[in-house]
Design an enzyme around this catalytic site. Structure first.
Site, PDB file in Angstrom:
ATOM      1  N   THR A 124     -42.486 -39.177  12.538  1.00 48.99           N
ATOM      2  CA  THR A 124     -41.300 -39.293  13.383  1.00 48.99           C
ATOM      3  C   THR A 124     -40.144 -40.045  12.738  1.00 48.99           C
ATOM      4  O   THR A 124     -39.032 -40.007  13.248  1.00 48.99           O
ATOM      5  CB  THR A 124     -41.688 -39.986  14.709  1.00 48.99           C
ATOM      6  OG1 THR A 124     -40.626 -39.879  15.638  1.00 48.99           O
ATOM      7  CG2 THR A 124     -42.026 -41.448  14.486  1.00 48.99           C
ATOM      8  N   TYR A 125     -40.363 -40.722  11.609  1.00 51.80           N
ATOM      9  CA  TYR A 125     -39.293 -41.507  11.009  1.00 51.80           C
ATOM     10  C   TYR A 125     -38.165 -40.601  10.526  1.00 51.80           C
ATOM     11  O   TYR A 125     -38.378 -39.683   9.720  1.00 51.80           O
ATOM     12  CB  TYR A 125     -39.810 -42.330   9.820  1.00 51.80           C
ATOM     13  CG  TYR A 125     -40.787 -43.431  10.167  1.00 51.80           C
ATOM     14  CD1 TYR A 125     -41.023 -43.821  11.485  1.00 51.80           C
ATOM     15  CD2 TYR A 125     -41.488 -44.094   9.167  1.00 51.80           C
ATOM     16  CE1 TYR A 125     -41.922 -44.827  11.786  1.00 51.80           C
ATOM     17  CE2 TYR A 125     -42.381 -45.117   9.464  1.00 51.80           C
ATOM     18  CZ  TYR A 125     -42.601 -45.468  10.781  1.00 51.80           C
ATOM     19  OH  TYR A 125     -43.489 -46.475  11.071  1.00 51.80           O
TER      20      TYR A 125
END
Length: 323
Positions: free
Chosen positions: A58-59
């Site tokens: 998700t970064y």
């Protein structure tokens, strides 16, 4: 840089891990780390002997993994230990959870973005109360058996939930979690202690995020007479509205004062001392994840591997934390 075995995994890692959660991240409309800056930081990590790189699906909406993958493409993959995570992602076409279907989808997306056949360490980013943990563990076990993952980890969650997962893995003869990733730093309050006691008892390696309390323990912030935090421009404290409430407790300022005193004794920086205190934890293995924004910051953080604390210096910081 010094190297050590990561818990019971047998994987050799640097004493400091480089965290890439800022890659592609926007705060108040500002991209904290661009693609070019990310590659410069990865170059700096390599230069200082850091072989352990932490990311997540998700970064940066997947950009962190993509940019690491681009960088790795010009290097020998076997020279680096890559950790990523599953859950909390919009990258899968399925609902974000730890169901077998979603875990399968997410590992394939992560491998594709990283341009690799496997990740060395795969964390569940959080505990999923809506999925039977045994089903998640069975799927993760299959990923290890298939060679897509080398070792498993668990990020922040209640100690009892981690205990439940460890018990299920043991009872069903499934691959256990060998590494954890809580938020832990010298100024963190005692609410983390039960979790850390569990890690010590079960011989789990601890790779804490926010090891410098969002930068507070670097000494770059000042305390105003009214208790507010005076933050430099473009620092996390200026971009994150809840910074003071989240990090700047009275305990944190007391711990910082002791860290600064030890740093003066050692001719080191407060950041190096705060990180070294974590590395030298007595009850469990601790490898802090640093999230530098510039190569100079990363060089300073890597310098934590070159200093050591006396027993008295270690205890001074520990005592300040308990005061």
């Amino acid at each position: 840089m010094e190297y050590t075995r990561l818990g019971k995994t047998g994987i050799e890692v640097s004493e400091v891990c480089f965290g890439t959660w800022r890659f592609g991240k926007e705060s108040s409309g500002v991209v904290e780390t661009t693609r070019e800056e990310a590659h410069d930081l990865l170059d700096a990590a390599e230069e200082h002997g850091i072989n352990f790189i932490d990311t997540a699906n998700t970064y940066g909406g997947g950009d962190s993994e993509r940019w690491i993958g681009e960088w790795l493409d010009e290097r020998d993959r076997e020279d680096y230990v890559i950790a990523s995570k599953v859950y909390w992602s919009n990258e899968s076409r399925f609902s974000a959870n730890l169901s077998p279907k979603n875990v399968r989808a997410e590992i394939e997306g992560t491998l594709d973005r990283l341009g690799t056949d496997y990740v060395d360490l795969y964390y569940i980013h959080r505990f999923d109360d809506g999925t039977d943990v045994e089903r998640t563990l069975a799927t993760l076990n299959d990923l290890v058996r298939e060679g897509k993952v080398r070792a498993l980890g668990a990020s922040s969650m209640a100690a009892w939930k981690l205990t439940k997962a460890l018990w299920k893995a043991d009872a069903r003869d499934l691959q256990p979690f060998d590494v954890t990733q809580p938020m832990f730093h010298a100024a963190r309050d005692e609410t983390i202690d039960e979790y850390l006691d569990l890690c010590a008892d079960q011989d789990l390696a601890v790779c804490p995020y926010s090891p410098l309390a969002g930068g507070l323990l670097t000494g770059k912030y000042e305390r105003a007479p009214d208790g507010e935090v005076i933050a430099p421009d473009d620092s996390r404290g200026s971009l994150f509205e809840e910074f003071g409430e989240y990090y700047a407790s009275s305990r944190a300022w007391d711990v910082l004062a002791e860290i600064e005193a030890v740093a003066s004794d050692l001719d080191a920086t407060p950041a190096q001392v705060a990180l070294r205190w974590l590395i030298e934890q007595r009850e469990f293995q601790c490898i802090p994840i640093v999230g530098a924004r510039t190569p100079d910051q990363l060089a300073e953080n890597a310098g934590a591997a070159a200093i050591s604390l006396s027993d008295a210096q270690y205890e001074r910081i520990a005592d300040a934390r308990q005061a």
